[in-house]
Design a protein around this motif. Structure first.
Motif, PDB file in Angstrom:
ATOM      1  N   LEU A  11       9.389  -3.848   1.742  1.00 21.53           N
ATOM      2  CA  LEU A  11       8.777  -3.365   2.982  1.00 21.53           C
ATOM      3  C   LEU A  11       9.399  -2.032   3.349  1.00 21.53           C
ATOM      4  O   LEU A  11      10.634  -1.899   3.371  1.00 21.53           O
ATOM      5  CB  LEU A  11       8.994  -4.385   4.097  1.00 21.53           C
ATOM      6  N   VAL A  12       8.555  -1.053   3.644  1.00 24.42           N
ATOM      7  CA  VAL A  12       9.043   0.272   4.002  1.00 24.42           C
ATOM      8  C   VAL A  12       8.124   0.861   5.066  1.00 24.42           C
ATOM      9  O   VAL A  12       6.933   0.518   5.134  1.00 24.42           O
ATOM     10  CB  VAL A  12       9.086   1.185   2.751  1.00 24.42           C
ATOM     11  N   THR A 118       4.677  -6.898  -8.211  1.00 24.67           N
ATOM     12  CA  THR A 118       5.671  -6.820  -7.153  1.00 24.67           C
ATOM     13  C   THR A 118       4.993  -6.276  -5.901  1.00 24.67           C
ATOM     14  O   THR A 118       4.191  -5.347  -5.968  1.00 24.67           O
ATOM     15  CB  THR A 118       6.874  -5.942  -7.572  1.00 24.67           C
ATOM     16  N   GLN A 119       5.301  -6.895  -4.759  1.00 28.83           N
ATOM     17  CA  GLN A 119       4.627  -6.541  -3.508  1.00 28.83           C
ATOM     18  C   GLN A 119       5.249  -5.295  -2.892  1.00 28.83           C
ATOM     19  O   GLN A 119       6.481  -5.197  -2.753  1.00 28.83           O
ATOM     20  CB  GLN A 119       4.718  -7.702  -2.523  1.00 28.83           C
ATOM     21  N   VAL A 120       4.392  -4.377  -2.499  1.00 23.33           N
ATOM     22  CA  VAL A 120       4.796  -3.201  -1.726  1.00 23.33           C
ATOM     23  C   VAL A 120       4.025  -3.233  -0.416  1.00 23.33           C
ATOM     24  O   VAL A 120       2.792  -3.298  -0.419  1.00 23.33           O
ATOM     25  CB  VAL A 120       4.502  -1.896  -2.484  1.00 23.33           C
ATOM     26  N   THR A 121       4.759  -3.209   0.683  1.00 21.97           N
ATOM     27  CA  THR A 121       4.143  -3.223   2.001  1.00 21.97           C
ATOM     28  C   THR A 121       4.630  -2.015   2.787  1.00 21.97           C
ATOM     29  O   THR A 121       5.838  -1.826   2.934  1.00 21.97           O
ATOM     30  CB  THR A 121       4.475  -4.514   2.763  1.00 21.97           C
ATOM     31  N   VAL A 122       3.690  -1.224   3.276  1.00 21.82           N
ATOM     32  CA  VAL A 122       4.018  -0.021   4.039  1.00 21.82           C
ATOM     33  C   VAL A 122       3.535  -0.229   5.468  1.00 21.82           C
ATOM     34  O   VAL A 122       2.336  -0.387   5.714  1.00 21.82           O
ATOM     35  CB  VAL A 122       3.377   1.227   3.424  1.00 21.82           C
ATOM     36  N   SER A 123       4.457  -0.215   6.401  1.00 25.85           N
ATOM     37  CA  SER A 123       4.105  -0.429   7.802  1.00 25.85           C
ATOM     38  C   SER A 123       3.846   0.904   8.502  1.00 25.85           C
ATOM     39  O   SER A 123       4.458   1.917   8.168  1.00 25.85           O
ATOM     40  CB  SER A 123       5.221  -1.178   8.518  1.00 25.85           C
ATOM     41  N   SER A 124       2.953   0.865   9.471  1.00 28.53           N
ATOM     42  CA  SER A 124       2.597   2.098  10.180  1.00 28.53           C
ATOM     43  C   SER A 124       3.476   2.314  11.389  1.00 28.53           C
ATOM     44  O   SER A 124       4.247   1.457  11.788  1.00 28.53           O
ATOM     45  CB  SER A 124       1.133   2.038  10.601  1.00 28.53           C
TER      46      SER A 124
END
Length: 124
Positions: A11-12, A118-124
């Protein structure tokens, strides 16, 4: 047979960076072209980037050009995807892929070997 294991997802926040790694088994890694794909929820899997095994040429989907960089370390049997300036729309499961023919990765998206993702999650 080639086995691929991805790592480095997480998570980034938007604007941040992540580096994905894909470790490959086998003694002939340098002969394989390597690529990254991604699949967001409700969407089809799409090509992201690839690097040729023969001459190191690189290929990118337009949406990541200038932000993502694919590279490989043949001594470590590893391919990397450096992702900078991440956007919420980059959120997806990222898959590593390998094939002896670059066209199967870049053009027809049917490489012989896939990682588990692999999961990549980008938060706003």
């Amino acid at each position: 047979q080639v086995q691929l294991v991805e790592s480095g997802g997480g998570l980034v926040q938007a604007g941040g960076s992540l580096r994905l790694s894909c470790a490959a088994s086998g003694r002939t890694f340098s002969r394989y072209s390597m690529g990254w794909f991604r699949q967001a929820p409700g969407k089809e899997r799409e090509f992201v980037a690839a690097i040729s095994g023969s001459d190191g040429s690189t290929y990118y989907v337009d949406s990541v050009k200038g932000r993502f960089t694919i590279s490989r370390d043949n001594a470590k049997n590893t391919v990397y995807l450096q992702m900078n300036s991440l956007k919420p729309e980059d959120t997806a499961v990222y898959y590593c892929a390998a094939d002896s023919i670059i066209r199967r990765i870049v053009v027809v998206a049917t490489p012989d070997y896939w990682g588990q993702g692999t999961q990549v999650t980008v938060s706003s």
